[in-house]
Design an enzyme around this catalytic site. Sequence first.
Site, PDB file in Angstrom:
ATOM      1  CG  ASN A  38      -0.907 -16.191  -2.871  1.00 39.75           C
ATOM      2  OD1 ASN A  38      -1.276 -17.134  -3.447  1.00 39.75           O
ATOM      3  ND2 ASN A  38      -0.297 -16.268  -1.415  1.00 39.75           N
ATOM      4  CB  VAL A  39       3.883 -17.912  -5.728  1.00 39.50           C
ATOM      5  CG1 VAL A  39       3.833 -17.322  -6.886  1.00 39.50           C
ATOM      6  CG2 VAL A  39       5.102 -17.427  -5.039  1.00 39.50           C
TER       7      VAL A  39
ATOM      8  CG  HIS B 124      -2.534  -9.733  -3.608  1.00 38.32           C
ATOM      9  ND1 HIS B 124      -3.020 -10.575  -4.781  1.00 38.32           N
ATOM     10  CD2 HIS B 124      -2.421 -10.358  -2.793  1.00 38.32           C
ATOM     11  CE1 HIS B 124      -3.465 -11.960  -4.395  1.00 38.32           C
ATOM     12  NE2 HIS B 124      -2.757 -11.713  -2.886  1.00 38.32           N
TER      13      HIS B 124
ATOM     14  CG  HIS C   8      -2.019  -1.022   1.560  1.00 34.07           C
ATOM     15  ND1 HIS C   8      -3.114  -1.083   0.349  1.00 34.07           N
ATOM     16  CD2 HIS C   8      -2.110  -2.290   1.919  1.00 34.07           C
ATOM     17  CE1 HIS C   8      -3.645  -2.150   0.588  1.00 34.07           C
ATOM     18  NE2 HIS C   8      -3.051  -2.817   1.545  1.00 34.07           N
TER      19      HIS C   8
ATOM     20  N   GLY D  72      -4.616 -20.152  11.544  1.00 27.17           N
ATOM     21  CA  GLY D  72      -3.478 -19.513  11.291  1.00 27.17           C
ATOM     22  C   GLY D  72      -3.480 -18.235  12.097  1.00 27.17           C
ATOM     23  NE  ARG D  73       2.188 -14.297  14.521  1.00 27.50           N
ATOM     24  CZ  ARG D  73       2.676 -12.927  14.084  1.00 27.50           C
ATOM     25  NH1 ARG D  73       2.618 -12.684  12.885  1.00 27.50           N
ATOM     26  NH2 ARG D  73       3.026 -12.162  15.014  1.00 27.50           N
TER      27      ARG D  73
END
Length: 306
Positions: A114-115, A112, A102, A265-266
């Site tokens: 993600n893999v 954004h 951001h 998850g965290r």
Amino acid sequence: MNEQQSTPDKNAVKAYLEDLQNRICIDLAAIDGAGEFIEDAWQREEGGGGRSRVMNNGAVFEKGGVNFSHVMGASMPASATAHRPELAGRRFEAMGVSLVIHPHNPYIPTSHANVRFFIAEKDGEAPIWWFGGGYDLTPYYGYEEDCIHWHNTAKQACLPFGEDVYPRYKKWCDEYFHLKHRNEARGVGGLFFDDLNQLGFDKSFAFMRSIGDSYCQAYVPIVQCRKDTSYGDREKQFQLYRRGRYVEFNLVYDRGTLFGLQTGGRTESILMSLPPLVRWEYNYVPEPGSPEAQLYEKFLPIRDWV
């Protein structure tokens, strides 16, 4: 498919993902020039852990998070096995790099990427595994040349794997990053793929690497081009308003967010994608003919950029 292709190498995937996180943090910190990514290593009680790296209030980036996680468990959450009953009764591992950037400047888009790799195993049976990921761009003030560069980089990353790959995953991205309750795209898209295993492990892994490696090639030149553009309160307020769409999507639709929360998850790492400042305004309509209106008219409707 021969055995060499079909046998997944979890250690190779993990090593790549950890290196990818390192390289992306180095590249983004370099273009920021002042901020640094602070690492927060964490352990998950049910198994696994990760390292979250967050930049707050840098010179260019208001907030950036680049997260590596490798979590495991004895069984899948009910939400996952409802759609994939073949996963029931299998232990699982999920690993990936996920990031959201951001910027301060409203003329720099949010990005954004993600893999990820998922594998579910059961003694005496072949593992079930797949890759997923992609990246997408969310501008507040649109520039055609930025969108063309972003999509052309994505196309080039896909090209070695077939001419049909980019159009297919571009379409999937357009469909996925869509806010149904507003009938509106989150941004100008990019790539989205999931459940990738039909190429065999070696080639599927190579494709995931191609996408991961191309993210900074797609984003950094846009940041470089826009970071010194002057702006005022009007542009900042519009950026904060549009960031609300980002929050809405991530909390209502995003698969990674939902999977992370449902698997214990965290929370801090899962929600690091959310912007530090955001605003909502009742029944906002941009002024006709304004740059803000142009975003809705010219950039958010789905189109071919390359």
